[in-house]
Structure formats: C-alpha cells, structure tokens
Design a protein around this motif. Structure first.
Motif, PDB file in Angstrom:
ATOM      1  N   GLN A  30       0.797  -1.223   0.000  1.00 17.62           N
ATOM      2  CA  GLN A  30       0.000   0.000   0.000  1.00 17.62           C
ATOM      3  C   GLN A  30       0.835   1.281   0.000  1.00 17.62           C
ATOM      4  O   GLN A  30       0.331   2.330  -0.394  1.00 17.62           O
ATOM      5  CB  GLN A  30      -0.936   0.019   1.211  1.00 17.62           C
ATOM      6  CG  GLN A  30      -1.930  -1.120   1.260  1.00 17.62           C
ATOM      7  CD  GLN A  30      -2.914  -0.983   2.411  1.00 17.62           C
ATOM      8  OE1 GLN A  30      -2.982   0.037   3.099  1.00 17.62           O
ATOM      9  NE2 GLN A  30      -3.701  -2.006   2.653  1.00 17.62           N
ATOM     10  N   SER A  36      -8.208  -0.954   5.843  1.00 17.12           N
ATOM     11  CA  SER A  36      -8.892  -1.435   4.645  1.00 17.12           C
ATOM     12  C   SER A  36     -10.372  -1.691   4.859  1.00 17.12           C
ATOM     13  O   SER A  36     -11.082  -2.043   3.918  1.00 17.12           O
ATOM     14  CB  SER A  36      -8.216  -2.728   4.154  1.00 17.12           C
ATOM     15  OG  SER A  36      -8.218  -3.721   5.168  1.00 17.12           O
ATOM     16  N   TRP A  37     -10.858  -1.550   6.094  1.00 14.89           N
ATOM     17  CA  TRP A  37     -12.277  -1.782   6.342  1.00 14.89           C
ATOM     18  C   TRP A  37     -12.995  -0.464   6.627  1.00 14.89           C
ATOM     19  O   TRP A  37     -12.383   0.561   6.924  1.00 14.89           O
ATOM     20  CB  TRP A  37     -12.461  -2.763   7.499  1.00 14.89           C
ATOM     21  CG  TRP A  37     -11.991  -2.263   8.838  1.00 14.89           C
ATOM     22  CD1 TRP A  37     -12.715  -1.586   9.772  1.00 14.89           C
ATOM     23  CD2 TRP A  37     -10.673  -2.415   9.406  1.00 14.89           C
ATOM     24  NE1 TRP A  37     -11.941  -1.300  10.884  1.00 14.89           N
ATOM     25  CE2 TRP A  37     -10.692  -1.805  10.685  1.00 14.89           C
ATOM     26  CE3 TRP A  37      -9.491  -3.015   8.961  1.00 14.89           C
ATOM     27  CZ2 TRP A  37      -9.567  -1.776  11.499  1.00 14.89           C
ATOM     28  CZ3 TRP A  37      -8.379  -2.995   9.785  1.00 14.89           C
ATOM     29  CH2 TRP A  37      -8.420  -2.377  11.033  1.00 14.89           C
ATOM     30  N   TYR A  38     -14.320  -0.519   6.558  1.00 16.59           N
ATOM     31  CA  TYR A  38     -15.143   0.671   6.785  1.00 16.59           C
ATOM     32  C   TYR A  38     -15.932   0.497   8.072  1.00 16.59           C
ATOM     33  O   TYR A  38     -16.554  -0.543   8.307  1.00 16.59           O
ATOM     34  CB  TYR A  38     -16.104   0.887   5.608  1.00 16.59           C
ATOM     35  CG  TYR A  38     -15.382   1.140   4.305  1.00 16.59           C
ATOM     36  CD1 TYR A  38     -14.898   2.407   3.999  1.00 16.59           C
ATOM     37  CD2 TYR A  38     -15.158   0.105   3.399  1.00 16.59           C
ATOM     38  CE1 TYR A  38     -14.219   2.645   2.813  1.00 16.59           C
ATOM     39  CE2 TYR A  38     -14.478   0.330   2.214  1.00 16.59           C
ATOM     40  CZ  TYR A  38     -14.008   1.596   1.928  1.00 16.59           C
ATOM     41  OH  TYR A  38     -13.324   1.826   0.760  1.00 16.59           O
ATOM     42  N   VAL A 210     -18.152  -8.050   4.759  1.00 17.49           N
ATOM     43  CA  VAL A 210     -16.808  -8.124   4.186  1.00 17.49           C
ATOM     44  C   VAL A 210     -15.800  -7.324   5.003  1.00 17.49           C
ATOM     45  O   VAL A 210     -14.597  -7.616   4.980  1.00 17.49           O
ATOM     46  CB  VAL A 210     -16.827  -7.642   2.712  1.00 17.49           C
ATOM     47  CG1 VAL A 210     -17.072  -6.135   2.633  1.00 17.49           C
ATOM     48  CG2 VAL A 210     -15.550  -8.025   1.990  1.00 17.49           C
ATOM     49  N   ASP A 211     -16.288  -6.340   5.781  1.00 15.15           N
ATOM     50  CA  ASP A 211     -15.379  -5.566   6.628  1.00 15.15           C
ATOM     51  C   ASP A 211     -14.783  -6.417   7.742  1.00 15.15           C
ATOM     52  O   ASP A 211     -13.676  -6.134   8.217  1.00 15.15           O
ATOM     53  CB  ASP A 211     -16.105  -4.354   7.214  1.00 15.15           C
ATOM     54  CG  ASP A 211     -16.419  -3.299   6.172  1.00 15.15           C
ATOM     55  OD1 ASP A 211     -15.540  -3.035   5.332  1.00 15.15           O
ATOM     56  OD2 ASP A 211     -17.529  -2.753   6.173  1.00 15.15           O
ATOM     57  N   ARG A 214     -11.947  -8.052   5.935  1.00 16.94           N
ATOM     58  CA  ARG A 214     -10.916  -7.041   5.658  1.00 16.94           C
ATOM     59  C   ARG A 214     -10.101  -6.737   6.901  1.00 16.94           C
ATOM     60  O   ARG A 214      -8.880  -6.595   6.846  1.00 16.94           O
ATOM     61  CB  ARG A 214     -11.573  -5.765   5.136  1.00 16.94           C
ATOM     62  CG  ARG A 214     -12.094  -5.837   3.712  1.00 16.94           C
ATOM     63  CD  ARG A 214     -12.864  -4.590   3.376  1.00 16.94           C
ATOM     64  NE  ARG A 214     -13.359  -4.594   2.015  1.00 16.94           N
ATOM     65  CZ  ARG A 214     -14.459  -3.930   1.612  1.00 16.94           C
ATOM     66  NH1 ARG A 214     -15.148  -3.221   2.502  1.00 16.94           N
ATOM     67  NH2 ARG A 214     -14.846  -3.986   0.353  1.00 16.94           N
ATOM     68  N   CYS A 217      -7.781  -9.723   7.775  1.00 21.46           N
ATOM     69  CA  CYS A 217      -6.710  -9.941   6.794  1.00 21.46           C
ATOM     70  C   CYS A 217      -5.908  -8.681   6.512  1.00 21.46           C
ATOM     71  O   CYS A 217      -5.094  -8.658   5.573  1.00 21.46           O
ATOM     72  CB  CYS A 217      -7.299 -10.484   5.490  1.00 21.46           C
ATOM     73  SG  CYS A 217      -8.106 -12.083   5.664  1.00 21.46           S
ATOM     74  N   PHE A 218      -6.082  -7.649   7.312  1.00 19.64           N
ATOM     75  CA  PHE A 218      -5.392  -6.390   7.087  1.00 19.64           C
ATOM     76  C   PHE A 218      -3.883  -6.593   7.114  1.00 19.64           C
ATOM     77  O   PHE A 218      -3.335  -7.193   8.041  1.00 19.64           O
ATOM     78  CB  PHE A 218      -5.791  -5.373   8.155  1.00 19.64           C
ATOM     79  CG  PHE A 218      -5.055  -4.054   8.053  1.00 19.64           C
ATOM     80  CD1 PHE A 218      -5.126  -3.293   6.903  1.00 19.64           C
ATOM     81  CD2 PHE A 218      -4.284  -3.591   9.109  1.00 19.64           C
ATOM     82  CE1 PHE A 218      -4.459  -2.081   6.799  1.00 19.64           C
ATOM     83  CE2 PHE A 218      -3.604  -2.390   9.020  1.00 19.64           C
ATOM     84  CZ  PHE A 218      -3.689  -1.630   7.860  1.00 19.64           C
ATOM     85  N   HIS A 225      -6.342 -13.023   1.776  1.00 18.90           N
ATOM     86  CA  HIS A 225      -7.658 -12.384   1.712  1.00 18.90           C
ATOM     87  C   HIS A 225      -8.589 -13.157   0.791  1.00 18.90           C
ATOM     88  O   HIS A 225      -9.758 -13.418   1.122  1.00 18.90           O
ATOM     89  CB  HIS A 225      -7.509 -10.937   1.232  1.00 18.90           C
ATOM     90  CG  HIS A 225      -8.796 -10.173   1.209  1.00 18.90           C
ATOM     91  ND1 HIS A 225      -9.575 -10.076   0.073  1.00 18.90           N
ATOM     92  CD2 HIS A 225      -9.458  -9.483   2.170  1.00 18.90           C
ATOM     93  CE1 HIS A 225     -10.646  -9.363   0.329  1.00 18.90           C
ATOM     94  NE2 HIS A 225     -10.591  -8.991   1.604  1.00 18.90           N
ATOM     95  N   MET A 229     -11.961 -15.122   2.025  1.00 21.03           N
ATOM     96  CA  MET A 229     -13.227 -14.741   1.393  1.00 21.03           C
ATOM     97  C   MET A 229     -13.936 -15.974   0.841  1.00 21.03           C
ATOM     98  O   MET A 229     -15.145 -16.164   1.035  1.00 21.03           O
ATOM     99  CB  MET A 229     -12.976 -13.739   0.272  1.00 21.03           C
ATOM    100  CG  MET A 229     -12.630 -12.336   0.739  1.00 21.03           C
ATOM    101  SD  MET A 229     -14.080 -11.421   1.353  1.00 21.03           S
ATOM    102  CE  MET A 229     -14.930 -11.095  -0.191  1.00 21.03           C
TER     103      MET A 229
END
Length: 253
Positions: A30, A36-38, A210-211, A214, A217-218, A225, A229
């Motif tokens: 990155q 990476s999650w919300y 999915v968060d 995420r 697996c950050f 990932h 999934m």
C-alpha cells in the motif's frame, strides 16, 4: 468452535500482525498504513481526543512523532509546529511521507528497540500514536525536561466480540490486562516522571460482512484475503446478519 470458519494463521503466507515483516509487506502493498475496512466509532472517540491533545502540545515546538507510518497524522501539524520529525521502521512508509517535501517536516527510518537516533534534549515534545511502546525506554532522553510526551495505544479486550462470534477466524483474546501491564513496565523502565494513564472505551460499528474479513486480513498478502473470502464469507454474512445492530456489527475498541 465454528468449524466452517478457517483460521487464517494456518495459511503459508500468513505473517504475524505488527511484526517487522508484516509492516514491510504492508508498505510494499500500500505504501501507507491505511485501514482497509469501513466502520464508524462512537463517542467518546479516543483518536479525536488524542488529536486535540496533540494540537495543544505541539504548537510552535520541535516535535517527534514516534511510529509515524506514512506520515498522514504527522503532516497535519506542519502549519503550527516549528519542526516535526516522523520516525518509523518501514522504509516504504517513510518514502511516502517524504513525498510531501515540506521544509519543516522530516521523515526518518529507525527501530525504536534500539537507542533512538537523536541527540539528548533534541525535542520539545513527542507523541506516540499507536506506535511501538519500546520507544518509551529512550524517549525521555531525547525530550527536554518538562516537555510533554503523549501516547495513544490499543487496550486489553479489544474486539472480544469478534473472537466470540467468529471463532477460529479470530483467536481468543488474552486473559487479564497484559497490554496495560506491558505499557506500565515500559514507562517505568524508561524512567519517565509523572505519568497519567486514561482508559477510553468506545464502540466501533463495522458496516458490512466483508469488513470483518478485511479487518482480519489487514496487512496480509492478497492470497490470504482471497482464501478467507472463499472459505468464510457465506458464514460471516450469516453471523453478521443475526448479530448486527442498525449501525453495523459492534466491537469494543
């Protein structure tokens, strides 16, 4: 234990989170430390409180940012500080920070487990935003007497809900308060004077199933990932739907 959820740690590409190798991989993937999650965090928000305390402590001063990552938090103080130095162990993060090319901001690579690469009494103030606690062993030397040293760190019992509702995917949390005890030990070993430790508890709401993946697996390789999934998303969606509130899936932070 929910056998339909895999333990990502058994994947051959898994790296221990927050290890030097993990940070190096995240830097290459990155170029920055960006979640990476919300999610949404309720009040009181420790991040917001810490930012306000830092803003009051650094104005017009020569400042050290310990564990600065790619420098996003560091750079926001450029308009009000005399000079600020960001220190991080990950070369790719430091490269990203230096791209800003500001005259009163410096980014350096260094390992806080060793002696900090600065002269004694070099800084007026320092802060550590989720950075390495090993820095407390030497930070008192590089900050002038009477200068403020601020820290923000994750506490014990973080995300207990995730290990409860997604067993195997998330490992059980540690018993007791090992994080707090380690922090106290570091501060004592560093010979720091007056110390105040405040615990702030908030709720973080993950927005989508999915968060959850995420977050777990950050910083890991894309292969992990994709594997998680494939193996877990259906079950994670079911657990999320059953236990989420209107704001999302809840975890303590």
């Amino acid at each position: 234990m929910n056998e339909s959820l895999v333990d990502p740690r058994i994947h051959p590409d898994w790296l221990r989170p927050h290890s030097i190798e993990w940070y190096a991989q995240l830097g290459k993937l990155q170029g920055q430390y960006s979640l990476s999650w919300y999610s949404t965090i309720s009040e009181p928000n420790a991040e917001a409180i810490f930012a306000e305390e830092v803003s009051q402590a650094v104005r017009g001063k020569n400042v050290l940012d310990i564990g600065c990552g790619h420098g996003e938090f560091t750079l926001q103080w450029s308009p009000i500080v005399k000079h600020i130095t960001g220190l991080d162990i990950t070369n790719d993060f430091i490269k990203t920070g230096n791209e800003a090319n500001l005259s009163n901001v410096t980014f350096l690579t260094g390992n806080t487990k060793h002696r900090l690469p600065f002269e004694s009494d070099e800084f007026d103030a320092a802060y550590n935003r989720r950075g390495p606690t090993s820095s407390y062993l030497d930070v008192g030397r590089v900050v002038k007497k009477g200068g403020k040293i601020l820290g923000l760190h994750p506490g014990d019992g973080i995300a207990a809900e995730l290990s409860e509702w997604f067993p195997n995917l998330f490992e059980p949390i540690s018993i007791g308060t090992p994080v707090l005890e380690n922090l106290k030990q570091r501060l004592e070993q560093g010979g720091l004077g007056h110390v105040e430790i405040e615990t702030i508890r908030s709720m973080e709401y993950l927005h989508e199933p999915v968060d959850v993946i995420r977050m777990r697996c950050f910083g890991q390789a894309p292969s992990i990932h994709e594997w998680v999934m494939e193996k877990c998303l259906t079950e994670v969606m079911l657990i999320f739907e059953i236990n989420a509130v209107k704001e999302g899936f809840t975890r303590h932070v």
